[in-house]
Design an enzyme around this catalytic site. Structure first.
Site, PDB file in Angstrom:
ATOM      1  N   HIS A 137     -34.104  -2.708  15.197  1.00  0.00           N
ATOM      2  CA  HIS A 137     -34.515  -3.785  14.057  1.00  0.00           C
ATOM      3  C   HIS A 137     -35.144  -2.897  13.107  1.00  0.00           C
ATOM      4  O   HIS A 137     -35.211  -4.098  11.932  1.00  0.00           O
ATOM      5  CB  HIS A 137     -34.959  -5.017  15.345  1.00  0.00           C
ATOM      6  N   HIS A 138     -35.284  -1.683  13.038  1.00  0.00           N
ATOM      7  CA  HIS A 138     -36.403  -1.528  12.148  1.00  0.00           C
ATOM      8  C   HIS A 138     -35.658  -1.333  10.638  1.00  0.00           C
ATOM      9  O   HIS A 138     -36.574  -1.781   9.457  1.00  0.00           O
ATOM     10  CB  HIS A 138     -36.556  -0.388  12.006  1.00  0.00           C
ATOM     11  N   ARG A 139     -34.389  -2.015  10.243  1.00  0.00           N
ATOM     12  CA  ARG A 139     -34.060  -2.743   9.246  1.00  0.00           C
ATOM     13  C   ARG A 139     -33.048  -3.275   9.266  1.00  0.00           C
ATOM     14  O   ARG A 139     -32.651  -3.681  10.107  1.00  0.00           O
ATOM     15  CB  ARG A 139     -33.354  -1.868   8.683  1.00  0.00           C
ATOM     16  N   LYS A 156     -26.017  -2.984  11.689  1.00  0.00           N
ATOM     17  CA  LYS A 156     -24.669  -2.505  11.186  1.00  0.00           C
ATOM     18  C   LYS A 156     -23.669  -2.252  12.104  1.00  0.00           C
ATOM     19  O   LYS A 156     -24.748  -1.183  12.941  1.00  0.00           O
ATOM     20  CB  LYS A 156     -24.676  -2.586  10.030  1.00  0.00           C
ATOM     21  N   LYS A 193     -26.715   6.956  12.081  1.00  0.00           N
ATOM     22  CA  LYS A 193     -26.069   7.545  10.807  1.00  0.00           C
ATOM     23  C   LYS A 193     -26.047   6.571   9.330  1.00  0.00           C
ATOM     24  O   LYS A 193     -26.244   7.454   8.193  1.00  0.00           O
ATOM     25  CB  LYS A 193     -24.443   6.545  11.032  1.00  0.00           C
ATOM     26  N   ASP A 240     -28.863   6.697   4.648  1.00  0.00           N
ATOM     27  CA  ASP A 240     -29.396   6.022   2.901  1.00  0.00           C
ATOM     28  C   ASP A 240     -28.728   4.332   3.032  1.00  0.00           C
ATOM     29  O   ASP A 240     -28.437   3.823   2.355  1.00  0.00           O
ATOM     30  CB  ASP A 240     -30.309   6.717   1.854  1.00  0.00           C
ATOM     31  N   LYS A 298     -23.537  -2.013  17.582  1.00  0.00           N
ATOM     32  CA  LYS A 298     -22.217  -1.511  17.520  1.00  0.00           C
ATOM     33  C   LYS A 298     -21.330  -3.222  18.789  1.00  0.00           C
ATOM     34  O   LYS A 298     -22.134  -3.443  19.375  1.00  0.00           O
ATOM     35  CB  LYS A 298     -21.874  -0.211  18.715  1.00  0.00           C
ATOM     36  N   SER A 336     -18.708  -0.059   3.479  1.00  0.00           N
ATOM     37  CA  SER A 336     -19.154  -1.188   4.040  1.00  0.00           C
ATOM     38  C   SER A 336     -20.259  -1.792   3.815  1.00  0.00           C
ATOM     39  O   SER A 336     -20.500  -2.765   3.535  1.00  0.00           O
ATOM     40  CB  SER A 336     -19.359  -1.361   5.587  1.00  0.00           C
TER      41      SER A 336
HETATM   42  P1  NAD Z   1      -7.833   3.941  15.880  1.00  0.00           P
HETATM   43  O1  NAD Z   1      -7.947   2.382  16.952  1.00  0.00           O
HETATM   44  O2  NAD Z   1      -7.407   3.759  14.367  1.00  0.00           O
HETATM   45  O3  NAD Z   1      -7.321   5.606  15.776  1.00  0.00           O
HETATM   46  C1  NAD Z   1      -7.754   6.005  17.304  1.00  0.00           C
HETATM   47  C2  NAD Z   1      -6.617   6.644  17.559  1.00  0.00           C
HETATM   48  O4  NAD Z   1      -6.299   8.108  18.251  1.00  0.00           O
HETATM   49  C3  NAD Z   1      -5.362   5.846  17.897  1.00  0.00           C
HETATM   50  O5  NAD Z   1      -3.514   6.438  17.407  1.00  0.00           O
HETATM   51  C4  NAD Z   1      -4.800   6.101  19.330  1.00  0.00           C
HETATM   52  O6  NAD Z   1      -3.421   5.969  19.702  1.00  0.00           O
HETATM   53  C5  NAD Z   1      -5.655   7.706  19.752  1.00  0.00           C
HETATM   54  N1  NAD Z   1      -5.963   8.493  20.539  1.00  0.00           N
HETATM   55  C6  NAD Z   1      -6.756   8.153  21.855  1.00  0.00           C
HETATM   56  N2  NAD Z   1      -6.848   8.911  22.740  1.00  0.00           N
HETATM   57  C7  NAD Z   1      -6.355   9.879  22.319  1.00  0.00           C
HETATM   58  C8  NAD Z   1      -6.067  11.241  23.071  1.00  0.00           C
HETATM   59  N3  NAD Z   1      -6.643  11.203  24.312  1.00  0.00           N
HETATM   60  N4  NAD Z   1      -5.702  11.833  22.218  1.00  0.00           N
HETATM   61  C9  NAD Z   1      -5.271  11.674  21.176  1.00  0.00           C
HETATM   62  N5  NAD Z   1      -4.429  10.424  21.084  1.00  0.00           N
HETATM   63  C10 NAD Z   1      -5.641   9.447  21.273  1.00  0.00           C
HETATM   64  O7  NAD Z   1      -9.541   4.077  14.922  1.00  0.00           O
HETATM   65  P2  NAD Z   1     -10.241   4.839  14.567  1.00  0.00           P
HETATM   66  O8  NAD Z   1     -10.829   3.630  13.876  1.00  0.00           O
HETATM   67  O9  NAD Z   1      -9.414   6.028  13.722  1.00  0.00           O
HETATM   68  O10 NAD Z   1     -11.669   5.203  15.408  1.00  0.00           O
HETATM   69  C11 NAD Z   1     -11.360   6.891  15.627  1.00  0.00           C
HETATM   70  C12 NAD Z   1     -12.493   7.683  15.966  1.00  0.00           C
HETATM   71  O11 NAD Z   1     -13.572   7.585  14.769  1.00  0.00           O
HETATM   72  C13 NAD Z   1     -13.712   6.565  17.005  1.00  0.00           C
HETATM   73  O12 NAD Z   1     -14.567   7.548  17.592  1.00  0.00           O
HETATM   74  C14 NAD Z   1     -14.760   5.692  16.077  1.00  0.00           C
HETATM   75  O13 NAD Z   1     -15.361   5.323  16.953  1.00  0.00           O
HETATM   76  C15 NAD Z   1     -14.867   6.581  14.829  1.00  0.00           C
HETATM   77  N6  NAD Z   1     -14.926   6.032  13.334  1.00  0.00           N
HETATM   78  C16 NAD Z   1     -14.041   4.938  12.995  1.00  0.00           C
HETATM   79  C17 NAD Z   1     -14.500   4.364  11.814  1.00  0.00           C
HETATM   80  C18 NAD Z   1     -13.838   4.111  11.094  1.00  0.00           C
HETATM   81  O14 NAD Z   1     -14.388   2.939   9.754  1.00  0.00           O
HETATM   82  N7  NAD Z   1     -12.702   3.364  11.922  1.00  0.00           N
HETATM   83  C19 NAD Z   1     -15.841   4.938  11.320  1.00  0.00           C
HETATM   84  C20 NAD Z   1     -16.920   5.992  11.596  1.00  0.00           C
HETATM   85  C21 NAD Z   1     -16.035   6.326  13.471  1.00  0.00           C
END
Ligand code: NAD
Length: 471
Positions: free
Chosen positions: A63-65, A69, A93, A98, A105, A362
């Site tokens: 909660h420092h900011r 998100k 992150k 910044d 989450k 975002s």
């Molecule tokens: P998503 O659901 O759109 O896609 C993930 C894909 O990974 C799916 O197609 C799924 O079938 C596949 N998958 C799952 N387990 C698997 C495995 N064992 N082997 C191969 N493929 C597998 O999710 P996303 O939004 O792309 O998120 C993916 C990662 O990125 C997560 O760790 C998430 O926290 C991170 N992330 C996402 C965002 C975002 O904006 N969406 C931002 C930062 C970080």
């Protein structure tokens, strides 16, 4: 055999390693580390003639900011420690890029394949009601976004539910980001995390001296890449790296298996193929790997885990042939695996920097919602007229014509998506330079993750000091 560190333990271990290299007071370091608020809920959803009890979480790490998100994950693997780890990473992150938010989450423990769209809508709306009831959502308190298993559709449901419960709240559109463009979203958000991964890799490979030290040819062009997870982050990382960076994607892994082709895989075509056929297997020009897990050992320059956490562990880290491991997913490399990779001379580009493109855009969306105006709306035409005047002046002074096509290219005013991409690129470059400085200047810092943690800790510590708490 000793127990593998779980995701949250890995994050804590990495934090402790970096914190020990700073000079901040112990109490302040403890405050920066701990999760500030954890809300666990269970609610019933009617499925057919029966009810199903859904387990869900929202964790506000810092909660420092404010607002806090972070995305919302729909997965049958969701548990409290996972959401805590993801919320924790969000704080660091945001500090690195910044973005003036604390980390948070959300997680809903469901397998999205087991529910139809109507049931998913019910779950999303009920989850939102629970968040509203506990004041865990709002433009100034906590702002969710998409993550694994969710996208703009779920964000639109969240917005609608929030607005029904907060009728007339002027800034209500800023209660969630990653919304469809027609629902107060922003152009460029869907691709943002993958695009940010590309900008980050491009920047780190642009420094000739660093590349020489790492034994890599400078520049992203011509590098080979293998991607695990062809979802939002994986598909955009691959597609943009090919089109804008000249990268060759030589392997892709999904739930149904792993395919490879030294000649390169067209990611846009593969995404369409998977949509139509429900699988990546059998994609023309590719071969099938024996096991799904073989993606880790495919020969390439850049390995991109873009699915879930704990995918490269001490059990398979030795198989890695890539020099660069680009953490597009959150926490894909365990702390134990990283020790092995670093010994092998690999460079692990940490999640808390590399996938920060999503939260960066975002932030732009949140600002757009608060200002109630689309980026570029005010200045686009003014800029275009000014550039046209300059070009025409040059033409009249030189007596030479620029040509209509080139002229319209030079004089174009920026659209929203141009500005979003420009802001994202600037953010990824500046943040990398800050991390690089810590990495290169501090002798005891031997990896990019520790450098990224120190960069984040220093910024958060400064925030606390500015508040007069921990002077
Ligand atoms: P998503 O659901 O759109 O896609 C993930 C894909 O990974 C799916 O197609 C799924 O079938 C596949 N998958 C799952 N387990 C698997 C495995 N064992 N082997 C191969 N493929 C597998 O999710 P996303 O939004 O792309 O998120 C993916 C990662 O990125 C997560 O760790 C998430 O926290 C991170 N992330 C996402 C965002 C975002 O904006 N969406 C931002 C930062 C970080």
């Amino acid at each position: 055999m000793s127990k593998q560190a779980n995701f949250y333990e890995s994050v804590e271990r990495n934090y402790d390693k970096a914190a020990a290299l700073t000079k901040h007071p112990k109490g302040l370091l403890e405050q920066i580390k701990v999760c500030n608020a954890i809300y666990q809920m269970n609610f019933p959803i009617r499925v057919g003639k029966d009810y199903k009890v859904i387990e869900a979480y929202r964790v506000q790490h810092s909660h420092h900011r404010l607002p806090t998100k972070g995305g919302i994950r729909f997965s049958h693997l969701v548990n409290q420690e996972e959401v805590m780890a993801l919320a924790t990473l969000m704080t660091y992150k945001c500090a690195i890029v910044d973005v003036p938010f604390g980390g948070a989450k959300g997680g809903v423990k469901i397998s999205t394949r087991k529910y139809d769209a109507e049931q998913l809508e019910k779950i999303t709306r009920r989850y939102t009601v629970e968040l509203v009831r506990k004041n865990f959502i709002g433009p100034g308190t906590d702002v969710p976004a998409p993550d694994y298993g969710t996208g703009s559709r779920e964000m639109a449901w969240i917005l609608d539910t929030y607005q029904q419960l907060n009728n007339g709240e002027l800034d209500s559109a800023a209660c969630v980001t990653g919304k469809p463009v027609a629902q107060n979203g922003i152009r460029g958000r869907t691709e943002a995390t993958g695009r940010g991964v590309f900008y980050g890799l491009k920047e780190m490979l642009s420094n000739e001296a660093d590349c020489k030290k790492w034994g890599l040819a400078p520049g992203i062009e011509g590098k080979t890449m293998v991607i695990q997870g062809l979802g939002n982050v994986g598909s955009y990382t691959g597609s943009i790296s090919i089109k804008e960076g000249g990268v060759k994607v030589v392997g892709v892994s999904e739930m149904e298996g792993t395919i490879y082709s030294p000649k390169g895989i067209d990611i846009d075509k593969l995404v369409k193929y998977r949509k139509a056929k429900g699988t990546i297997m059998g994609f023309p020009g590719t071969k099938k790997a024996k096991d799904r897990g073989d993606w880790v050992g495919i020969e390439c320059d850049i390995l991109v885990p873009a699915a879930l956490e704990s995918q490269i562990t001490k059990a398979n880290a030795k198989q890695v042939k890539a020099k660069i491991i680009a953490e597009a997913a959150n926490g894909p490399v365990t702390a134990d695996a990283e020790t092995i990779l670093l010994k092998k001379g690999c460079i692990v580009v940490p999640d808390m920097y590399l996938n920060a493109g999503g939260v960066t855009v975002s932030y732009f969306e949140w600002l757009k919602n608060l200002s109630h105006v689309r980026y570029g709306r005010i200045e686009k035409r003014f800029d275009q007229n000014a550039y046209t005047n300059i070009v025409e002046l040059v033409e009249s002074l030189t007596g030479k014509k620029v040509g209509e096509r080139r002229k319209s290219f030079i004089t174009r005013g920026a659209d929203e998506v141009d500005l979003v991409r420009s802001g994202l690129e600037e953010t990824m470059i500046t943040s990398y330079q800050q991390i690089r400085e810590v990495f290169n200047k501090r002798k005891k810092v031997t990896d990019l993750r520790t450098a990224a943690f120190i960069t984040a800790i220093d910024k958060i510590a400064n925030d606390y000091k500015a508040m007069g708490i921990f002077p």
